[in-house]
Write a protein that holds these residues in place. Structure first.
Motif, mmCIF file in Angstrom:
data_model
loop_
_atom_site.group_PDB
_atom_site.id
_atom_site.type_symbol
_atom_site.label_atom_id
_atom_site.label_comp_id
_atom_site.label_asym_id
_atom_site.label_seq_id
_atom_site.Cartn_x
_atom_site.Cartn_y
_atom_site.Cartn_z
ATOM 1 N N ALA A 11 11.882 7.746 -4.407
ATOM 2 C CA ALA A 11 12.673 6.869 -4.526
ATOM 3 C C ALA A 11 11.798 7.218 -6.440
ATOM 4 C CB ALA A 11 11.125 5.764 -4.710
ATOM 5 N N ALA A 12 12.134 6.006 -7.501
ATOM 6 C CA ALA A 12 12.699 6.092 -8.434
ATOM 7 C C ALA A 12 10.837 6.439 -9.260
ATOM 8 C CB ALA A 12 13.667 5.471 -9.209
ATOM 9 N N GLU A 13 10.113 5.540 -8.157
ATOM 10 C CA GLU A 13 9.007 5.936 -9.135
ATOM 11 C C GLU A 13 7.823 6.015 -7.871
ATOM 12 O OE1 GLU A 13 8.012 5.545 -12.217
ATOM 13 O OE2 GLU A 13 10.401 4.595 -13.154
ATOM 14 N N PRO A 14 6.534 6.684 -8.362
ATOM 15 C CA PRO A 14 5.901 7.176 -7.556
ATOM 16 C C PRO A 14 5.061 6.078 -6.686
ATOM 17 C CG PRO A 14 4.540 8.322 -9.275
ATOM 18 C CD PRO A 14 6.686 7.893 -9.432
ATOM 19 N N LYS A 15 5.619 4.625 -6.978
ATOM 20 C CA LYS A 15 5.306 3.869 -6.068
ATOM 21 C C LYS A 15 6.284 3.597 -4.607
ATOM 22 C CE LYS A 15 5.176 -1.642 -5.896
ATOM 23 N NZ LYS A 15 5.396 -2.957 -6.912
ATOM 24 N N GLY A 16 7.094 3.573 -4.579
ATOM 25 C CA GLY A 16 7.743 3.822 -3.728
ATOM 26 C C GLY A 16 8.116 5.299 -2.821
ATOM 27 N N THR A 17 7.627 5.965 -3.298
ATOM 28 C CA THR A 17 7.623 7.612 -2.672
ATOM 29 C C THR A 17 6.040 8.086 -1.561
ATOM 30 O OG1 THR A 17 8.487 8.020 -4.505
ATOM 31 C CG2 THR A 17 7.586 10.186 -2.942
ATOM 32 N N ALA A 18 7.032 8.509 -0.406
ATOM 33 C CA ALA A 18 5.809 9.339 0.555
ATOM 34 C C ALA A 18 6.137 10.310 0.801
ATOM 35 C CB ALA A 18 5.605 7.915 1.868
ATOM 36 N N LEU A 19 5.158 11.546 1.455
ATOM 37 C CA LEU A 19 5.133 12.205 1.809
ATOM 38 C C LEU A 19 4.374 12.433 2.943
ATOM 39 C CD1 LEU A 19 4.727 15.540 1.476
ATOM 40 C CD2 LEU A 19 2.332 15.072 0.286
ATOM 41 N N ALA A 20 4.905 13.147 3.999
ATOM 42 C CA ALA A 20 4.086 13.605 4.923
ATOM 43 C C ALA A 20 4.169 15.071 5.675
ATOM 44 C CB ALA A 20 4.774 12.959 6.060
ATOM 45 N N VAL A 21 3.000 15.674 5.817
ATOM 46 C CA VAL A 21 2.883 16.988 6.842
ATOM 47 C C VAL A 21 2.382 17.116 7.865
ATOM 48 C CG1 VAL A 21 1.290 18.895 6.051
ATOM 49 C CG2 VAL A 21 2.120 17.144 4.610
ATOM 50 N N ILE A 22 3.159 17.792 8.589
ATOM 51 C CA ILE A 22 3.341 18.500 9.465
ATOM 52 C C ILE A 22 3.163 20.260 10.093
ATOM 53 C CG2 ILE A 22 4.194 18.674 11.802
ATOM 54 C CD1 ILE A 22 6.029 16.485 11.040
ATOM 55 N N GLU A 23 1.978 19.991 10.974
ATOM 56 C CA GLU A 23 1.969 21.496 11.347
ATOM 57 C C GLU A 23 2.105 21.958 12.846
ATOM 58 O OE1 GLU A 23 -2.449 24.803 11.915
ATOM 59 O OE2 GLU A 23 -2.992 22.247 11.226
ATOM 60 N N TRP A 24 2.686 22.991 12.952
ATOM 61 C CA TRP A 24 3.391 23.085 13.529
ATOM 62 C C TRP A 24 2.661 24.554 14.537
ATOM 63 C CZ3 TRP A 24 7.987 20.061 15.843
ATOM 64 C CH2 TRP A 24 8.191 19.800 14.582
ATOM 65 N N MET A 25 2.329 24.070 15.836
ATOM 66 C CA MET A 25 1.449 25.376 16.581
ATOM 67 C C MET A 25 2.755 25.447 18.531
ATOM 68 S SD MET A 25 -0.685 23.899 15.351
ATOM 69 C CE MET A 25 -1.158 22.085 16.298
ATOM 70 N N PRO A 26 2.524 26.676 18.423
ATOM 71 C CA PRO A 26 3.222 27.168 19.849
ATOM 72 C C PRO A 26 2.747 25.415 20.962
ATOM 73 C CG PRO A 26 1.806 28.803 19.552
ATOM 74 C CD PRO A 26 1.535 28.053 18.524
ATOM 75 N N GLY A 27 4.026 25.110 21.167
ATOM 76 C CA GLY A 27 4.639 23.782 21.860
ATOM 77 C C GLY A 27 4.193 22.503 20.954
ATOM 78 N N SER A 28 3.042 22.712 20.612
ATOM 79 C CA SER A 28 2.684 21.474 19.442
ATOM 80 C C SER A 28 3.188 21.277 18.299
ATOM 81 C CB SER A 28 1.642 21.177 20.065
ATOM 82 O OG SER A 28 0.612 22.278 19.641
ATOM 83 N N ALA A 29 2.505 19.594 17.875
ATOM 84 C CA ALA A 29 2.951 20.217 16.700
ATOM 85 C C ALA A 29 2.037 18.618 16.042
ATOM 86 C CB ALA A 29 3.994 19.447 15.788
ATOM 87 N N VAL A 30 1.116 18.008 14.893
ATOM 88 C CA VAL A 30 0.161 17.481 14.504
ATOM 89 C C VAL A 30 0.266 16.906 12.810
ATOM 90 C CG1 VAL A 30 -2.020 16.699 13.836
ATOM 91 C CG2 VAL A 30 -1.371 18.013 15.176
ATOM 92 N N LEU A 31 0.556 15.789 13.179
ATOM 93 C CA LEU A 31 0.931 14.920 11.636
ATOM 94 C C LEU A 31 -0.459 15.240 10.705
ATOM 95 C CD1 LEU A 31 3.091 13.376 9.935
ATOM 96 C CD2 LEU A 31 2.038 11.734 10.856
ATOM 97 N N ARG A 32 -0.431 15.633 9.310
ATOM 98 C CA ARG A 32 -1.500 15.949 8.806
ATOM 99 C C ARG A 32 -2.040 15.410 7.603
ATOM 100 N NH1 ARG A 32 -5.271 18.425 12.373
ATOM 101 N NH2 ARG A 32 -4.241 20.548 13.349
ATOM 102 N N ASP A 33 -1.167 14.987 7.463
ATOM 103 C CA ASP A 33 -1.272 14.078 6.299
ATOM 104 C C ASP A 33 0.342 12.761 5.990
ATOM 105 O OD1 ASP A 33 -2.236 12.919 4.024
ATOM 106 O OD2 ASP A 33 -1.687 14.606 2.738
ATOM 107 N N LEU A 34 -0.237 12.087 6.073
ATOM 108 C CA LEU A 34 1.114 10.900 5.550
ATOM 109 C C LEU A 34 0.469 10.001 4.114
ATOM 110 C CD1 LEU A 34 3.617 9.729 6.198
ATOM 111 C CD2 LEU A 34 2.236 8.182 7.700
ATOM 112 N N ARG A 35 1.053 9.581 3.266
ATOM 113 C CA ARG A 35 0.421 9.181 1.732
ATOM 114 C C ARG A 35 1.755 8.717 1.183
ATOM 115 N NH1 ARG A 35 -1.467 14.405 -1.304
ATOM 116 N NH2 ARG A 35 -1.705 15.113 0.365
ATOM 117 N N LEU A 36 1.103 7.433 0.987
ATOM 118 C CA LEU A 36 2.066 6.280 -0.283
ATOM 119 C C LEU A 36 2.253 6.830 -1.289
ATOM 120 C CD1 LEU A 36 2.142 3.023 2.217
ATOM 121 C CD2 LEU A 36 3.637 5.166 2.162
ATOM 122 N N GLY A 37 2.969 5.884 -2.752
ATOM 123 C CA GLY A 37 2.074 6.754 -3.954
ATOM 124 C C GLY A 37 2.381 7.708 -4.491
#
Length: 250
Positions: A11-37
């Protein structure tokens, strides 16, 4: 070794910006981080720690728009074809990749030069500079560690119904449930409530999934004859395969 992809709903400012981090393993994946601002500094840190980072924002402006603005500022006389009609205005409003998105999805994306997206793109330009200064390989065509992604279009290409999800929490909740059904290999851990509550958070997760498609080479790329233009304007990495393919090569 696990693979990490990250997605940014910018977004134009951090307030509306989000970040997601996914870790991938054989046959699966885990959402490790999800944050706003999320500020630029946090995005740079995330980029340094992942294999590929996708940004939901235009990475550049249309070549014709850049030339038009520069020429207008210089006092150049417009050519006869610059009649102000819709066909001409669209050459300024949309990038080559936007036309590709229209061809693939049947819908025009937001115009970086004529819609509110422009303010976010200004921030994105500064972010790309910070990423480059930190040593990250920034190629607006997507060949480096950064990719341009489009969460809503990615969802539609994966077969999800997207109507109303950006404004209605109930629709997002339905999509989160549908995502769980289509991707049982994806562990959202404790972040499901945040995805239901926040459009920005939800889109960041979809951006990280779309980035996985790009990292696997299963997304649209600029044709060789348009590569130089894509490196100026940016290029949207649209998934070319089903969601299930994302875990095949983990």
């Amino acid at each position: 070794m696990p693979v990490i992809t990250a997605g940014v709903d910018l977004a134009a400012e951090p307030k509306g910006t989000a970040l997601a981090v996914i870790e991938w393993m054989p046959g699966s994946a885990v959402l490790r981080d999800l944050r706003l601002g999320v500020a630029d500094e946090a995005i740079v840190v995330a980029a340094a720690g992942c294999d590929k980072l996708g940004i939901d924002c235009a990475l550049g402006w249309p070549d014709d728009f850049v030339a038009f603005v520069a020429g207008h500022a210089a006092g150049d006389v417009l050519a006869a074809h610059a009649d102000g009609a819709m066909a001409w205005r669209r050459t300024l409003a949309y990038r080559a990749t936007d036309r590709e998105v229209r061809e693939v999805t049947g819908r025009w994306p937001l115009s970086v030069s004529t819609d509110r997206l422009g303010l976010t793109a200004m921030r994105c330009a500064g972010l790309l500079g910070r990423l480059r200064a930190s040593g990250i390989d920034v190629d607006r065509a997507g060949a480096g560690r950064i990719a341009e992604v489009y969460p809503a279009a990615s969802l539609r290409l994966w077969g999800f119904t997207t109507a109303g999800y950006r404004t209605e929490p109930a629709r997002r909740a339905e999509l989160v449930a549908a995502l769980g059904g289509e991707a049982p290999w994806l562990d959202l851990t404790e972040f499901e409530p945040l995805m239901r509550a926040s459009t920005d958070a939800f889109d960041a997760v979809i951006a990280a999934l779309a980035t996985r498609s790009a990292a696997l080479g299963r997304s649209t790329v600029a044709p060789p004859g348009m590569l130089a233009q894509a490196r100026r304007e940016g290029w949207v990495a649209l998934p070319t395969g089903p969601l299930a393919d994302l875990v095949d090569s983990a």
